[in-house]
Design an enzyme around this catalytic site. Structure first.
Site, short mmCIF file in Angstrom:
data_model
loop_
_atom_site.label_atom_id
_atom_site.label_comp_id
_atom_site.label_asym_id
_atom_site.label_seq_id
_atom_site.Cartn_x
_atom_site.Cartn_y
_atom_site.Cartn_z
N LYS A 31 17.89 -19.60 28.99
CA LYS A 31 17.12 -18.83 28.02
C LYS A 31 17.68 -17.41 27.95
CE LYS A 31 14.90 -22.68 27.86
NZ LYS A 31 13.72 -23.00 28.66
N ARG A 60 31.81 -27.79 45.90
CA ARG A 60 30.41 -28.23 45.88
C ARG A 60 29.57 -27.37 46.83
NH1 ARG A 60 28.72 -32.07 48.88
NH2 ARG A 60 30.56 -33.40 48.69
N ASP A 108 7.84 -19.61 38.24
CA ASP A 108 8.83 -19.80 37.18
C ASP A 108 8.71 -18.58 36.26
OD1 ASP A 108 10.24 -20.42 34.84
OD2 ASP A 108 9.83 -22.57 35.02
N TYR A 126 7.01 -28.70 30.41
CA TYR A 126 6.46 -30.02 30.76
C TYR A 126 7.40 -30.87 31.62
CZ TYR A 126 9.42 -31.94 27.08
OH TYR A 126 10.50 -32.30 26.32
C1 LIG Z 1 13.70 -24.11 29.64
C2 LIG Z 1 12.80 -23.97 30.79
C3 LIG Z 1 13.04 -24.65 31.99
C4 LIG Z 1 14.16 -25.64 32.16
O1 LIG Z 1 15.42 -25.09 31.94
P1 LIG Z 1 16.68 -26.04 31.57
O2 LIG Z 1 17.85 -25.14 31.68
O3 LIG Z 1 16.43 -26.56 30.19
O4 LIG Z 1 16.70 -27.17 32.56
C5 LIG Z 1 12.16 -24.42 33.04
N1 LIG Z 1 11.11 -23.59 32.92
C6 LIG Z 1 10.86 -22.92 31.78
C7 LIG Z 1 9.69 -22.01 31.72
C8 LIG Z 1 11.69 -23.09 30.68
O5 LIG Z 1 11.41 -22.44 29.55
#
Ligand SMILES: *Cc1c(COP(=O)(O)O)cnc(C)c1O
Length: 365
Positions: free
Chosen positions: A192, A48, A167, A101
């Protein structure tokens, strides 16, 4: 370093000082416990806190970011860690009103009731937003799904005492390096394009100031939001082909965007690479490429659904994978027209992909 130098460092990373007979591919170490006789001071004590395969993935990400990286089991876990590690009751956070969101929901449902004040600002208005008194400014550029951008250096210059977080999921560290542009921390959903194969949830936080990164790592340990070694291994493998995948995907997006924009069935088109796009001039200054996402607005929901039913595209939420995909975002409640489709351009040969998309568009007439 240039993106090319960072990619070279990533691909040659395991070769430095490697011993004869050692594996050149990354091994997976699933052990959660480590042999600890006597005093427990050791590189690894309990998974952890830290574990070898997770650390390898963090080292690879660190070369792309040129920063210290903390890996999480999802993009949202990374965002949650940044918010929880750095916001206290009474603090104000400026957060995108558009953008991904789930971060807004986390703030509204959990942080606001604990006394964090949130100010939600649309990405296209962020450059001129009132940032006074903010403890944290959180940006998402390009924003998902509308592909607006904001000017990272300009906001960094106005941030005062606030922590500037970006982000950078839609761009990836190869197309945009927010830390070089003045941000303090970046967050990414590795789910992604970084992993890129639609088979891993992951996320990370990156930064160069230990005073900002250490609390995030501490929060991960105490909250237990730890990625597993198998996911870390798969993410690491994805990172090794990130540059070739992005090169194909961005080139195809640049080919498709003007063709889509010119088609009579398309009412409006957003792609930061198009010279007429509202995001173009800022994107050209701060990005090394215009990305792999295209926003297409059709006349109405029915037209969009007919396009999606015919086009050679996976109908999935999420983006950045090798398979081109698209979906109508209004079905999730995004503030977009009912006929708005987010297209995520994948790695298929561009000519064949366009042929299928063009046939689906022509059939709408
Ligand atoms: C998909 C996404 C997230 C969240 O990622 P997860 O792995 O689904 O928790 C955060 N910010 C952006 C811009 C995203 O496209």
């Amino acid at each position: 370093m240039t993106p090319q130098q960072r990619v070279l460092a990533l691909l040659h990373r395991r070769m430095a000082g490697i011993e004869k007979g050692a594996p050149t591919g990354l091994p997976i170490v699933p052990s959660t416990v480590f042999h600890l006789p006597g005093e427990p001071a050791a590189p690894f004590t309990y998974a952890r806190d830290a574990s070898p395969t997770v650390q390898e993935a963090e080292a690879a990400l660190g070369l792309l970011e040129e920063a210290d990286c903390v890996l999480f089991p999802s993009g949202m876990a990374a965002i949650a860690a940044v918010l929880h590690a750095h916001l206290r009751p009474g603090d104000r956070v400026v957060f995108p009103a558009d953008g991904y969101y789930t971060g807004r929901l986390l703030i509204e449902e959990f942080l606001a009731p604990m006394g964090v004040e949130a100010v939600f600002v649309p990405t296209r208005e962020m450059d001129g937003a009132d940032l006074r008194g903010a403890r944290m400014i959180f940006l998402e550029t390009p924003s998902n799904p509308c592909l607006d951008v904001c000017d990272i250096p300009r906001i960094a210059a106005r941030r005062g005492g606030a922590i500037l977080v970006v982000d950078n999921t839609a761009a990836t560290p190869l197309l945009q390096q927010p830390l070089e542009l003045g941000a303090d921390l970046t967050v990414h959903a590795g789910t992604k394009a970084l992993n890129g194969h639609s088979d891993v949830l992951a996320g990370h936080v990156a930064g160069r100031d230990p005073a900002l990164v250490d609390p995030v790592r501490r929060w991960r340990k105490l909250a237990g939001a730890v990625p597993g070694p198998f996911e870390a291994w798969a993410l690491h493998r994805g990172l090794e082909t990130l540059e070739v995948r992005l090169a194909r995907m961005v080139a195809t997006a640049e080919l498709l965007a003007p063709r889509l924009a010119a088609h009579p069935a398309v009412r409006a088109l957003r792609y930061p690479g198009l010279p007429g796009d509202p995001a173009h001039s800022v994107a050209r200054r701060q990005m090394a490429g215009f990305g792999t996402l295209i926003g297409i607005t059709f006349a109405d929901a029915d037209t969009a659904e007919r396009f999606l039913a015919r086009a050679p595209l996976a109908q999935t939420t999420s983006f950045g994978g090798v398979h081109s995909s698209a979906e109508r975002r209004a079905r999730w409640g995004d503030a977009v027209p009912p006929g708005f489709v987010r297209l995520s351009v994948g790695c298929e040969p561009a000519g064949e992909l366009w042929r299928g998309i063009a046939a689906a568009l022509d059939a709408l007439a």
